[in-house]
Scaffold this motif. Structure first.
Motif, PDB file in Angstrom:
ATOM      1  N   GLY A  11      39.324  44.915  45.963  1.00  0.00           N
ATOM      2  CA  GLY A  11      39.450  46.042  46.897  1.00  0.00           C
ATOM      3  C   GLY A  11      38.704  47.277  46.423  1.00  0.00           C
ATOM      4  N   GLY A  12      37.596  47.075  45.727  1.00  0.00           N
ATOM      5  CA  GLY A  12      36.775  48.206  45.297  1.00  0.00           C
ATOM      6  C   GLY A  12      37.279  48.876  44.030  1.00  0.00           C
ATOM      7  N   GLN A  13      38.325  48.330  43.407  1.00  0.00           N
ATOM      8  CA  GLN A  13      38.877  48.916  42.169  1.00  0.00           C
ATOM      9  C   GLN A  13      38.778  47.882  41.047  1.00  0.00           C
ATOM     10  OE1 GLN A  13      40.202  52.007  41.954  1.00  0.00           O
ATOM     11  NE2 GLN A  13      39.903  52.428  44.137  1.00  0.00           N
ATOM     12  N   TRP A  14      38.509  48.371  39.855  1.00  0.00           N
ATOM     13  CA  TRP A  14      38.572  47.480  38.686  1.00  0.00           C
ATOM     14  C   TRP A  14      40.041  47.313  38.321  1.00  0.00           C
ATOM     15  CZ3 TRP A  14      34.511  44.705  37.892  1.00  0.00           C
ATOM     16  CH2 TRP A  14      33.255  45.202  38.255  1.00  0.00           C
ATOM     17  N   THR A  15      40.536  46.087  38.483  1.00  0.00           N
ATOM     18  CA  THR A  15      41.976  45.817  38.459  1.00  0.00           C
ATOM     19  C   THR A  15      42.299  44.784  37.382  1.00  0.00           C
ATOM     20  OG1 THR A  15      41.808  46.019  40.844  1.00  0.00           O
ATOM     21  CG2 THR A  15      43.857  45.116  40.030  1.00  0.00           C
ATOM     22  N   MET A 205      35.125  45.371  49.787  1.00  0.00           N
ATOM     23  CA  MET A 205      34.550  44.198  49.098  1.00  0.00           C
ATOM     24  C   MET A 205      35.360  43.854  47.856  1.00  0.00           C
ATOM     25  SD  MET A 205      30.703  43.918  47.512  1.00  0.00           S
ATOM     26  CE  MET A 205      30.777  43.507  45.783  1.00  0.00           C
ATOM     27  N   SER A 206      35.665  42.578  47.689  1.00  0.00           N
ATOM     28  CA  SER A 206      36.331  42.082  46.480  1.00  0.00           C
ATOM     29  C   SER A 206      35.587  40.861  45.982  1.00  0.00           C
ATOM     30  CB  SER A 206      37.770  41.654  46.777  1.00  0.00           C
ATOM     31  OG  SER A 206      38.543  42.739  47.192  1.00  0.00           O
ATOM     32  N   ILE A 207      35.717  40.624  44.673  1.00  0.00           N
ATOM     33  CA  ILE A 207      35.105  39.423  44.084  1.00  0.00           C
ATOM     34  C   ILE A 207      36.185  38.675  43.310  1.00  0.00           C
ATOM     35  CG2 ILE A 207      33.378  38.558  42.463  1.00  0.00           C
ATOM     36  CD1 ILE A 207      31.595  40.881  43.239  1.00  0.00           C
ATOM     37  N   VAL A 208      36.373  37.389  43.656  1.00  0.00           N
ATOM     38  CA  VAL A 208      37.409  36.587  42.994  1.00  0.00           C
ATOM     39  C   VAL A 208      36.752  35.375  42.320  1.00  0.00           C
ATOM     40  CG1 VAL A 208      39.394  37.342  44.348  1.00  0.00           C
ATOM     41  CG2 VAL A 208      37.951  35.546  45.274  1.00  0.00           C
TER      42      VAL A 208
END
Ligand code: NAD
Length: 484
Positions: A11-15, A205-208
């Motif tokens: 979700g656009g955050q480094w999590t 944008m998210s990357i999984v």
């Protein structure tokens, strides 16, 4: 040098990831560990989809912005990608064995070109039109973003194949969750950095990172509205089945076994056509879906064609993918190397003549997932190596008698994705290209163009990417009938 990441881009955050599993990444050329990233799990996917849904439904958010405003972000994204292009090419070359010079021709220019192309399309293509009515006064036809997109990407050309989905999805106003292949995750982190630097809003944008199972979970997720898949035909069938059960729209870019048709008047001087011929048949160590891996040669010039391709292969240096001189790097993984090596053995078993290459490792390469770039002659179009996608540097030369016979052999395939026709006569080449059953064909060369639809027929897939057709994948038409 190893690159280790501890967080996920959700979700656009480094999590922080919710689980502990990690993906280790190895150099295809040296087999050394070069990095690791968190393996996303189903909770991370839930979070990514929820963020994408919130962003999509925000009444003042991304999907409601004017196309111009979104286009400005896409242009900035392209600029940020450009700044990281060399680092991205290097990461890809190390991971999947794509020669760095090839990465600079594919993975450096295509993704930003796609972002700028779709930014321009968003600015210039109206999203509303009024159609005169037949039974109503008029109809307002609106092209609305389809919603939350799940994008599943393979390892062979990871950034371009991500961007064929990401750029049009963003231009249309969709939000997106991207699942890269475990083999190529380090470049995905550089993409995330570019997106963040460009100011892509939260949630969009998210990357999984993860494998097949995670992909299957994402594809069937109740919060997803549309799936875009590039990968093998087997994977595509599984994804299509999952989407069919959910009545979920899906585009499928799958495998290929295209024909490079050499007409009897074709130029065969490698000084003139070598580079184009290489790109159309052998680029990226044969790990490209559209390559013309069945070379169709007119019987009268058969030996000349075989000699031409033998010289093309033997003249291309094999080596570490990050070396500027390398034209053939290793296969992307040990599994992929074993698969390609087994096809070379099958070709030999089935009686094809090895002109160059064959079983075993290339000379001087005692580590890395290398196979010998191989040319088979005296091949029949019915054999395994002519029918199945090998996805490695392995070409088969098949003889034909007359243009009609060439077209017949080209079309005698389960696939229909790319291919090329080589001739000194443009109208003759055009006639042959038109008769070839394939989503795309090149004349005296082959590279996809961002402005024109790209995709396959038969087992090569459903739908088209690139061009305005690519944008339409992420829009749905809505008709508002007006009576006054
Ligand atoms: P693959 O099908 O094994 O995997 C592709 C991606 O899909 C990966 O991210 C993988 O994790 C995921 N995946 C696999 N099965 C899945 C499932 N059931 N549900 C959800 N996700 C799933 O393919 P690959 O070996 O990584 O890539 C090579 C293949 O991709 C070749 O067949 C090649 O021709 C094809 N390809 C096609 C195009 C095109 O545009 N037509 C472009 C490049 C590659």
């Amino acid at each position: 040098m190893t690159t280790n990441h501890s967080r996920l881009f959700i979700g656009g955050q480094w999590t922080d990831p919710t689980g502990n599993e990690r993906i280790d990444v190895y150099s295809a050329s040296t087999e050394e560990l070069i990095g690791s990233v968190p393996h996303a799990n189903s909770t991370d996917v839930d979070n990514a989809v929820a963020a994408a849904r919130r962003a999509f439904e925000d009444p003042t958010g991304w999907s409601r912005w004017t196309p111009d405003r979104r286009a400005d972000v896409l242009d900035r994204f392209a600029d940020e990608y450009d700044k990281r292009a060399e680092a991205i090419c290097y990461a890809i070359a190390r991971q999947n064995g794509m020669p760095i010079t090839v990465a600079r021709q594919l993975e450096a220019p295509y993704p930003p070109a796609l972002l700028r192309y779709y930014a321009n399309l968003a600015r210039t293509q109206p999203t509303e039109e009024i159609r005169p009515g037949i039974f109503v006064s008029n109809t307002l036809v609106r092209r609305e973003p389809v919603g939350v997109v799940a994008a599943i990407v393979p390892w062979n050309v990871p950034q371009t194949l991500t961007m064929t989905k990401l750029a049009p999805a963003l231009a249309a106003g969709c939000t997106i969750v991207i699942k890269p292949s475990p083999e190529t995750v380090l470049d995905a982190y550089l993409l995330a950095e570019a997106a963040a630097a460009a100011g892509l809003p939260d949630g969009v944008m998210s990357i999984v990172p993860g494998g097949r199972e995670l992909g299957a979970y994402l594809v069937s997720h109740p919060g997803v509205d549309k799936v875009a898949f590039t990968g093998s035909t087997a994977g595509g069938k599984a994804v299509a089945q999952a989407c069919a059960a959910l009545l979920r729209p899906v585009t499928l870019e799958l495998g290929g076994k295209s024909a490079a048709i050499i007409l009897d008047d074709a130029e065969l001087n490698l000084a003139a056509i070598g580079q184009s011929l290489f790109t159309a048949t052998l680029a990226n160590n044969g790990q490209v879906c559209f390559l013309g891996t069945r070379v169709l040669a007119p019987r009268a010039r058969y030996k000349e064609v075989v000699d031409c391709f033998a010289a093309l292969i033997e003249g291309a240096p094999v080596g570490d993918a990050v070396d500027d001189k390398t034209l053939f790097g290793p296969m992307a993984s040990a599994t992929q190397r074993d698969r390609v090596a087994s096809y070379i053995d099958i070709g030999i078993r089935d009686g094809a003549r090895v002109v160059t290459g064959g079983s075993g490792r290339p000379e001087g390469q005692d580590r890395g997932w290398f196979v010998k770039p191989t040319l088979f002659a005296d091949v029949d179009n019915t054999t395994v190596i002519s029918r199945e996608e090998i996805f490695g540097p392995v070409l088969s030369v098949i003889a034909y008698d007359g243009d009609e016979d060439a077209v017949k052999i080209a079309n005698d395939s389960d696939y229909g994705l790319g291919g090329s026709v080589w001739s000194a006569d443009d109208s003759r080449a055009l006639a042959v290209a038109s008769a070839v059953q394939s989503g795309t064909v090149g004349i005296n060369g082959y590279i996809p163009d961002p402005g024109a639809p790209f995709g396959g027929i038969k087992a090569s897939g459903i739908g088209r990417e690139f061009g305005p057709e690519g944008l339409a994948n992420y829009q749905q038409a809505k008709s508002i009938y007006r009576f006054s």
